[in-house]
Write a protein that holds these residues in place. Structure first.
Motif, mmCIF file in Angstrom:
data_model
loop_
_atom_site.group_PDB
_atom_site.id
_atom_site.type_symbol
_atom_site.label_atom_id
_atom_site.label_comp_id
_atom_site.label_asym_id
_atom_site.label_seq_id
_atom_site.Cartn_x
_atom_site.Cartn_y
_atom_site.Cartn_z
ATOM 1 N N THR A 1 -0.784 3.287 -7.383
ATOM 2 C CA THR A 1 -0.826 3.881 -6.042
ATOM 3 C C THR A 1 -0.461 5.352 -6.127
ATOM 4 O O THR A 1 0.590 5.703 -6.681
ATOM 5 C CB THR A 1 0.138 3.158 -5.091
ATOM 6 O OG1 THR A 1 -0.153 1.766 -5.086
ATOM 7 C CG2 THR A 1 0.010 3.706 -3.679
ATOM 8 N N ASP B 1 0.844 -1.188 0.000
ATOM 9 C CA ASP B 1 0.000 0.000 0.000
ATOM 10 C C ASP B 1 0.883 1.243 0.000
ATOM 11 O O ASP B 1 2.110 1.156 -0.110
ATOM 12 C CB ASP B 1 -0.949 -0.010 1.189
ATOM 13 C CG ASP B 1 -0.219 -0.023 2.528
ATOM 14 O OD1 ASP B 1 1.021 0.023 2.542
ATOM 15 O OD2 ASP B 1 -0.917 -0.088 3.568
ATOM 16 N N LEU B 2 0.260 2.409 0.135
ATOM 17 C CA LEU B 2 1.006 3.665 0.069
ATOM 18 C C LEU B 2 2.086 3.740 1.148
ATOM 19 O O LEU B 2 3.217 4.180 0.885
ATOM 20 C CB LEU B 2 0.022 4.840 0.228
ATOM 21 C CG LEU B 2 0.638 6.236 0.307
ATOM 22 C CD1 LEU B 2 1.428 6.555 -0.956
ATOM 23 C CD2 LEU B 2 -0.444 7.278 0.561
ATOM 24 N N TRP C 1 5.103 1.500 0.181
ATOM 25 C CA TRP C 1 5.928 2.122 -0.864
ATOM 26 C C TRP C 1 6.745 3.283 -0.283
ATOM 27 O O TRP C 1 7.944 3.422 -0.559
ATOM 28 C CB TRP C 1 5.033 2.638 -2.000
ATOM 29 C CG TRP C 1 4.454 1.590 -2.898
ATOM 30 C CD1 TRP C 1 3.170 1.157 -2.914
ATOM 31 C CD2 TRP C 1 5.136 0.855 -3.926
ATOM 32 N NE1 TRP C 1 2.987 0.199 -3.875
ATOM 33 C CE2 TRP C 1 4.177 -0.007 -4.526
ATOM 34 C CE3 TRP C 1 6.445 0.848 -4.395
ATOM 35 C CZ2 TRP C 1 4.503 -0.862 -5.558
ATOM 36 C CZ3 TRP C 1 6.761 -0.009 -5.451
ATOM 37 C CH2 TRP C 1 5.801 -0.858 -6.011
#
Length: 880
Positions: free
Chosen positions: A734, A702-703, A706
């Motif tokens: 994303t 997910d964000l 990352w």
């Protein structure tokens, strides 16, 4: 003709012979019939068939005494009523010349048995108008009529008459009136009647206790039971089931055990209903072992007993035990009803569900709509929504709204908003009205305001808006969609606000940054009659945490302690969480240690508090305690302890590696929060290669995952690798956020990528609509400063759309020291000192710049300025 009369007379005498306790001699056949001798006690207590009553009626008519004697007429009237021959009964009553109060009582009872309660009331009014005085049986019968057609005001009139004529204390009358008020949902009136005068009638006590429990006045019911136990009358087998029900609802385990002791004392433990109530009580309180022990000792069991113990195992999550008992029912050929089947289905798992599904089909239960609804919910719960649709399509009676509603609820629980709305439209096309139960489920997944407004209009049109659950769901939906004003407006329109409605609105204010309003609403709630529970506590304490008002949190904690509820006296997860987030770790630990039953949430809250406040060792010790106690460890707990390990020792990653191995054992390595925490932990320990290995294990980053990887590369000087990860992130779909771009710009800074830095700063605004903040501009100044472009950095700062802060000027000042630029350094230092007048950083940095280029006079001047302002340079120190 004479022959027929003779035969009829002989049959009648034969019937009379069977009535008498002693056989009749043949010589008695010629004795003249005496009606009064016939009406002995044994005759009056016996029920006659219609044929026998007709023969007796004939003999009474022959005696010419029927119309002149009320006893004979009342006997016939009673016999016809018992034989359900209401037409004959009315004929007898209409033909009576002499009527007494017993006659009127019998005919009122006759109308009651015919379910013609209005006629029964009319007959009572007629006897009053003729000057007859009712007795306790009259009042009892007419109260039954009032119950039959819910004539509450009539019941009040009857009670007034009973008071006037001295019959109000009669148990038959009082129990009837209490029953009327309870069945008409007038509990306060029923309680007032009960307390008017002391009552020693056990029927009245049982009625009011049972009514209190049915009206969710469990505390009142239990208090009445305590009063009953301290005086007369003593409780009996009809008292205990209601009391056990109240104990189960309020989870009063110790009190229920005491009631169980009373059951044994009064010798009622063998009663089937009482035994079933005990099983149900222990099962609902989570004491399934005790429930099973009682169940196994029952000499007689019925379907309710079996269903209660099966439901208990299902609620505790012991589904295999529930299925084992169900199979035993089948083997023993015990009665199985709909409730048993639905309870078993609620505890099924995927492989077993097919077996039970087949069994319902084989036994015919599958045709029942309730079973179909349970199957739809079962497959939805296990993630097999396509099987739910298959069961729905297999339903022959698609005119049943509950089945449609079950399908809408299933789609809602699986997040299928489009399918749920499509199903709702199909219902409307079919002319069906959805059950109220599916509306809250549908509202829970709505994330678009226009859809929520459509459902709101529908609830207004159909009137279901006034249901507290629907109103609460609407309020929550508006809050979730960002329309807090609409949420509060609906909340105010809910007539009977329950604790869930209040808690939901309080939580909504806190989530939207109106913590002060949440506290005000809580104070308003205290003044209402709503029962405060752990739902309320869970809602209001985050407001205290958000405001960082520890004093208010302590006051709320104290308020709940005064309730003398063990949950609050010993504390709970919300209290531990509040103290932890407010930094009061000693109090958090104290509350935690006092809890008799520690749950996973409270452990995680305290662990998080330790980790966030720098107590890494304490966090690790608590984690070990949590693991050894057998409590479930979730991804949040693991993520928290990984954060603590990263702060514990940046040179030794041994503990981190052990935790990573434990995570692999639990199977959490692909979980986003855990993966992100692993990346951050390895990054803090300097193991960048291990960071990437942990990142690769995440199934769908997910964000946060990352961003953690980008920051890890950026902080360790691997700017190009960080930018590659950013490109992969954008290609995966994303979208970056504020924090992501800080990492990206930091990577550009460490790699000297000036043009790329400008491009990413521009991309923030143009591509993603993110306005740069102080940290982003400081990163850009650092990029220019590291590249030696100090003048360009100064121009960049002066062209910023926001006022540059100390962070931005401090970054430029640091770059000037590196490159020995005194002129720009002085400008940067002056601005930094203006923004941070109490900090020694600006003076020290400017002094060092001047010293590096040999301007010692400036150095002395700067140090004199520091002395004049009272600022002292902090002494340097080292681990070495």
């Amino acid at each position: 003709m004479k022959h027929l009369i003779h035969n009829n007379h002989t049959r009648f005498l034969s019937s009379l012979a069977s009535i008498h306790t002693k056989p009749l001699n043949p010589s008695n056949f010629i004795t003249p019939f005496d009606p009064f001798q016939f009406l002995n006690e044994s005759t009056k207590s016996r029920s006659f068939t219609l044929r026998e009553t007709n023969i007796i009626h004939t003999q009474f008519l022959k005696s010419n005494l029927l119309h002149s004697d009320a006893d004979l007429s009342n006997f016939l009237l009673s016999s016809y009523v018992k034989a359900s021959s209401f037409g004959y009964a009315h004929n007898v009553f209409d033909g009576m010349c002499e009527r007494d109060i017993s006659s009127w009582n019998l005919i009122i009872g006759c109308w009651n048995r015919e379910l013609k309660y209005a006629d029964s009331w009319g007959m009572f009014c007629k006897l009053r108008s003729l000057g007859f005085y009712p007795n306790e049986f009259t009042y009892g019968s007419v109260l039954s009529a009032c119950i039959g057609f819910s004539f509450v005001n009539g019941g009040r009139l009857i009670y007034a008459l009973a008071l006037k004529h001295g019959f109000a204390l009669d148990g038959y009358v009082r129990s009837g009136l209490i029953d009327l008020f309870l069945k008409s949902w007038c509990f306060e009136d029923a309680l007032r009647v009960f307390y008017d005068e002391y009552c020693g009638n056990v029927v009245c006590w049982n009625a009011i206790i049972s009514g209190a429990v049915k009206h969710n006045e469990d505390a009142v019911g239990l208090n009445l039971f305590r009063q009953m136990c301290s005086g007369n009358p003593s409780p009996n087998k009809f008292t205990f089931p209601s009391v056990f029900g109240a104990c189960a609802k309020r989870e009063k385990l110790e009190l229920g055990k005491g009631v169980h002791g009373l059951v044994i004392k009064y010798g009622e433990q063998e009663d089937l209903v009482v035994g079933t109530a005990i099983v149900d009580f222990y099962a609902k309180c989570g004491e399934v072992d005790e429930a099973l022990k009682k169940f196994s000792r029952m000499s007689v069991r019925n379907v309710v007993s079996w269903t209660a113990i099966i439901t208990g195992f299902v609620q505790k999550g012991e589904h295999q035990s529930a299925l084992k008992l169900f199979k035993e029912m089948i083997i023993l050929k015990e009665e199985i009803n709909i409730y048993t089947v639905t309870s078993v289905l609620s505890g099924c798992t995927n492989p077993v569900s097919f077996q039970v599904h087949c069994w319902t089909y084989k036994t015919g239960f599958y045709s029942d709509s309730t079973v179909k609804n349970s199957l739809i919910n079962l497959y939805s719960k296990t993630g097999s929504i396509e099987l739910s649709e298959e069961v729905f399509r297999d339903t022959k009676d698609l005119k049943n709204p509950s089945t449609w509603s079950a399908m809408i609820t299933s789609f809602s629980h699986n997040g299928s908003l489009e399918k749920a709305f499509g199903m709702l439209k199909r219902m409307f096309w079919e002319g069906l009205t959805p059950d109220i139960s599916c509306i809250p489920s549908l509202l829970s997944i709505i994330n678009r305001l226009e859809l929520g407004e459509q459902i709101h209009c529908y609830t207004r049109k159909t009137g279901v808006f006034f249901n507290p659950l629907v109103g609460c769901s609407l309020s929550t939906m508006y809050s979730k969609c960002g329309s807090l004003n609409d949420s509060y407006e609906i909340f105010e329109q809910i007539h009977d606000k329950d604790n869930v409605s209040w808690a939901s609105m309080i939580a909504g204010f806190t989530e939207h940054g109106f913590a002060y309003k949440a506290i005000e609403l809580f104070r308003e709630m205290i003044l209402s009659d709503v029962i405060l529970d752990d739902t309320t506590l869970t809602a209001v304490l985050p407001a205290c945490t958000s405001l960082q008002v520890l004093k208010l949190g302590k006051e709320i904690h104290g308020f709940f302690i005064k309730k003398q509820d063990s949950k609050f006296v010993y504390g709970g997860s919300p209290i531990v969480n509040m103290y932890s987030k407010c930094g009061e770790l000693k109090l958090a630990n104290k509350v935690f240690s006092m809890m008799p039953f520690k749950d996973q949430i409270s452990c995680s809250s305290l662990l998080s508090g330790y980790a966030q406040n720098g107590y890494a060792k304490e966090a690790l010790l608590l984690f070990l305690e949590l693991r050894s106690s057998g409590l479930k460890i979730d991804s949040f707990t693991v993520s928290t302890v990984l954060g603590a390990v990263g702060d514990l020792n940046q040179t030794d990653i041994g503990i981190g590696i052990q935790l990573h191995a434990y995570i692999l054992k639990l199977g959490f390595e692909s979980d986003d929060p855990v993966g992100s925490s692993l990346v951050t932990m390895y990054s803090k320990c300097g193991a960048v290669d291990d960071c990437y290995k942990a990142f690769e294990q995440i199934y769908k980053p997910d964000l946060i995952s990352w961003t953690s990887m980008i920051n890890s590369y950026a902080q360790h000087g691997k700017g190009l690798e960080a930018l590659k990860v950013y490109d992969l992130m954008t290609k995966s779909g994303t979208k970056p956020d504020f924090v992501t771009f800080v990492g990206v710009l930091t990577a550009c800074s460490h790699s000297g990528l000036v043009n790329e830095g400008y491009a990413y700063l521009k991309s923030m605004v143009n591509d993603y609509g993110i306005q740069p903040g102080q940290r982003h501009y400081a990163c850009m100044v650092d990029i220019l400063g590291r590249s030696g472009k100090l003048k360009e950095a100064e121009r960049f700062i002066r062209s910023m759309p926001i006022e540059p802060g100390a962070l931005v000027w401090g970054t430029l000042l640091a770059a000037c020291k590196v490159h020995g630029d005194v002129e720009i350094g002085k400008i940067a230092a002056e601005r930094f000192i203006e923004l941070e007048p109490s900090s020694d950083g600006g003076y020290v940095a400017l002094s060092n710049i001047c010293a590096d280029v040999g301007q010692w006079e400036e150095v002395l001047k700067i140090r004199d300025e520091m002395k004049g302002t009272g600022i002292k340079k902090e002494a340097g120190w080292s681990y070495v």
